[in-house]
Design an enzyme around this catalytic site. Structure first.
Site, PDB file in Angstrom:
ATOM      1  CB  SER A 119      -0.927   0.041   1.229  1.00  0.00           C
ATOM      2  OG  SER A 119      -1.251   1.498   1.572  1.00  0.00           O
ATOM      3  CG  HIS A 142      -4.064  -1.431  -1.365  1.00  0.00           C
ATOM      4  ND1 HIS A 142      -5.350  -1.988  -1.850  1.00  0.00           N
ATOM      5  CD2 HIS A 142      -4.471  -0.594  -0.633  1.00  0.00           C
ATOM      6  CE1 HIS A 142      -5.996  -1.638  -1.090  1.00  0.00           C
ATOM      7  NE2 HIS A 142      -5.722  -0.907  -0.216  1.00  0.00           N
ATOM      8  CG  ASP A 187      -4.865   2.751   1.043  1.00  0.00           C
ATOM      9  OD1 ASP A 187      -3.737   2.267   1.334  1.00  0.00           O
ATOM     10  OD2 ASP A 187      -5.795   2.121   0.889  1.00  0.00           O
ATOM     11  CG  MET A 222      -7.913   7.467   2.497  1.00  0.00           C
ATOM     12  SD  MET A 222      -6.955   7.373   3.931  1.00  0.00           S
ATOM     13  CE  MET A 222      -6.325   5.610   3.901  1.00  0.00           C
ATOM     14  CG  HIS A 258      -9.179   0.856  -0.506  1.00  0.00           C
ATOM     15  ND1 HIS A 258      -8.740   0.660   0.826  1.00  0.00           N
ATOM     16  CD2 HIS A 258     -10.649   0.778  -0.342  1.00  0.00           C
ATOM     17  CE1 HIS A 258      -9.627   0.173   1.592  1.00  0.00           C
ATOM     18  NE2 HIS A 258     -10.762   0.427   0.863  1.00  0.00           N
ATOM     19  CG  MET A 280     -10.931   3.532   2.151  1.00  0.00           C
ATOM     20  SD  MET A 280      -9.270   3.366   3.021  1.00  0.00           S
ATOM     21  CE  MET A 280      -8.325   3.739   1.791  1.00  0.00           C
ATOM     22  CG  MET A 311     -11.897  -2.512   5.066  1.00  0.00           C
ATOM     23  SD  MET A 311     -10.065  -2.092   4.128  1.00  0.00           S
ATOM     24  CE  MET A 311      -9.517  -0.922   5.143  1.00  0.00           C
ATOM     25  CG  ASP A 326      -6.474  -2.699   3.082  1.00  0.00           C
ATOM     26  OD1 ASP A 326      -6.985  -1.900   2.375  1.00  0.00           O
ATOM     27  OD2 ASP A 326      -5.370  -2.531   3.498  1.00  0.00           O
TER      28      ASP A 326
HETATM   29  C1  DX5 Z   1      -6.184   1.846   5.625  1.00  0.00           C
HETATM   30  C2  DX5 Z   1      -6.027   1.403   4.097  1.00  0.00           C
HETATM   31  C3  DX5 Z   1      -4.813   0.380   3.956  1.00  0.00           C
HETATM   32  C4  DX5 Z   1      -3.553   0.797   4.867  1.00  0.00           C
HETATM   33  C5  DX5 Z   1      -2.696  -0.738   5.160  1.00  0.00           C
HETATM   34  O1  DX5 Z   1      -7.330   2.570   5.451  1.00  0.00           O
HETATM   35  O2  DX5 Z   1      -7.149   0.890   3.578  1.00  0.00           O
HETATM   36  O3  DX5 Z   1      -4.732  -0.076   2.835  1.00  0.00           O
HETATM   37  O4  DX5 Z   1      -2.786   1.362   4.110  1.00  0.00           O
HETATM   38  O5  DX5 Z   1      -1.739  -0.258   6.054  1.00  0.00           O
HETATM   39  P1  DX5 Z   1      -1.036  -1.021   7.203  1.00  0.00           P
HETATM   40  O6  DX5 Z   1      -0.570  -2.439   6.187  1.00  0.00           O
HETATM   41  O7  DX5 Z   1      -0.110  -0.330   7.533  1.00  0.00           O
HETATM   42  O8  DX5 Z   1      -1.914  -1.512   8.027  1.00  0.00           O
HETATM   43 ZN    ZN Z   2      -6.518   0.110   1.578  1.00  0.00          ZN
END
Ligand code: DX5
Ligand code: ZN
Length: 222
Positions: free
Chosen positions: A8, A34, A36, A38, A67, A69, A140, A179
């Site tokens: 990620s 991956h 992320d 947000m 991903h 969010m 998650m 994740d």
């Molecule tokens: C959290 C993200 C994950 C996160 C995982 O909201 O969706 O993808 O980056 O990070 P680690 O592996 O550090 O928990």
């Molecule tokens: Zn993620």
């Protein structure tokens, strides 16, 4: 089972994302990336938009999993597809018409993923109706929004329950992704019960050698 490791970028150095991706885009390195996304509303953090994915696309051949969010993914999906995402992962709670959202992606040849927060039941995937439209279900194992959080232990049972449900419904094409909080201790726990894609941010990028960290994660699951 072939285990895929998805670093990620949330834990990478945002001042040199291209370089940090090249560190893991090597033989026996990352199987996919991956990304992320947000929006500061759906989760209490704000990261990147499609323009960053578009830039990263120019210098990486990795499979990009975005991903989302975000409160309203339907507004952003086209831009993330145009920017070069190969798979779009959405949270079912954020899609008013989930069948339409997934169908639109499949019609464009884009893979789909549904991400279930720790408190979101598997039923929200509507597997009986949407199963053929889903490529990946992302469990998650932390509450979304931040890297380096503690793995939520009941995620293991949730993954096992999902695996049984997918077998019952003959939806073996759907891969289970995990994740959040994935490291050398938690990785084997989740692969043992059916997860085949592991997202890892902190365990990969907060190390001296991200490529070696990926190899060790994969080895400990084999
Ligand atoms: C959290 C993200 C994950 C996160 C995982 O909201 O969706 O993808 O980056 O990070 P680690 O592996 O550090 O928990
Ligand atoms: Zn993620």
């Amino acid at each position: 089972m072939n285990i895929q490791i998805a670093p990620s970028i949330l834990s990478a150095d945002f001042s040199k994302l291209g370089e940090d991706i090249q560190k893991v885009e090597q033989l026996n390195g990352a199987d996919l990336l991956h990304i992320d996304v947000m929006d500061g509303h759906y989760v209490p953090n704000l990261t990147i938009g499609p323009c960053v994915v578009k830039s990263l696309r120019k210098s990486s051949k990795l499979f990009f999993e975005s991903h989302l969010m975000v409160t309203n993914p339907d507004e952003l999906i086209d831009d993330f597809v145009k920017a070069g995402s190969d798979r779009i992962v959405v949270h079912p709670e954020t899609c008013l018409h989930l069948h339409r959202t997934l169908s639109k992606l499949k019609d464009q040849g884009i893979q789909t993923g549904l991400a279930l927060n720790p408190s979101t039941p598997i039923e929200l995937c509507s597997l009986e109706y949407l199963g053929e439209l889903i490529d990946v279900i992302t469990i998650m194992s932390v509450n979304p929004g931040f890297p380096a959080q503690k793995f939520i232990n009941f995620s293991v049972n949730k993954i096992a329950t999902l695996k049984v449900r997918l077998n019952e419904l003959k939806l073996s094409h759907i891969q289970i992704e995990v994740d959040g909080g994935i490291n050398k201790e938690t990785a084997p726990l989740v692969t043992k019960v059916g997860a085949s894609i592991l997202v890892a941010g902190n365990a990969v990028y907060n190390t001296d050698n991200p490529l070696q960290a990926i190899k060790e994660l994969r080895a400990i699951c084999d």
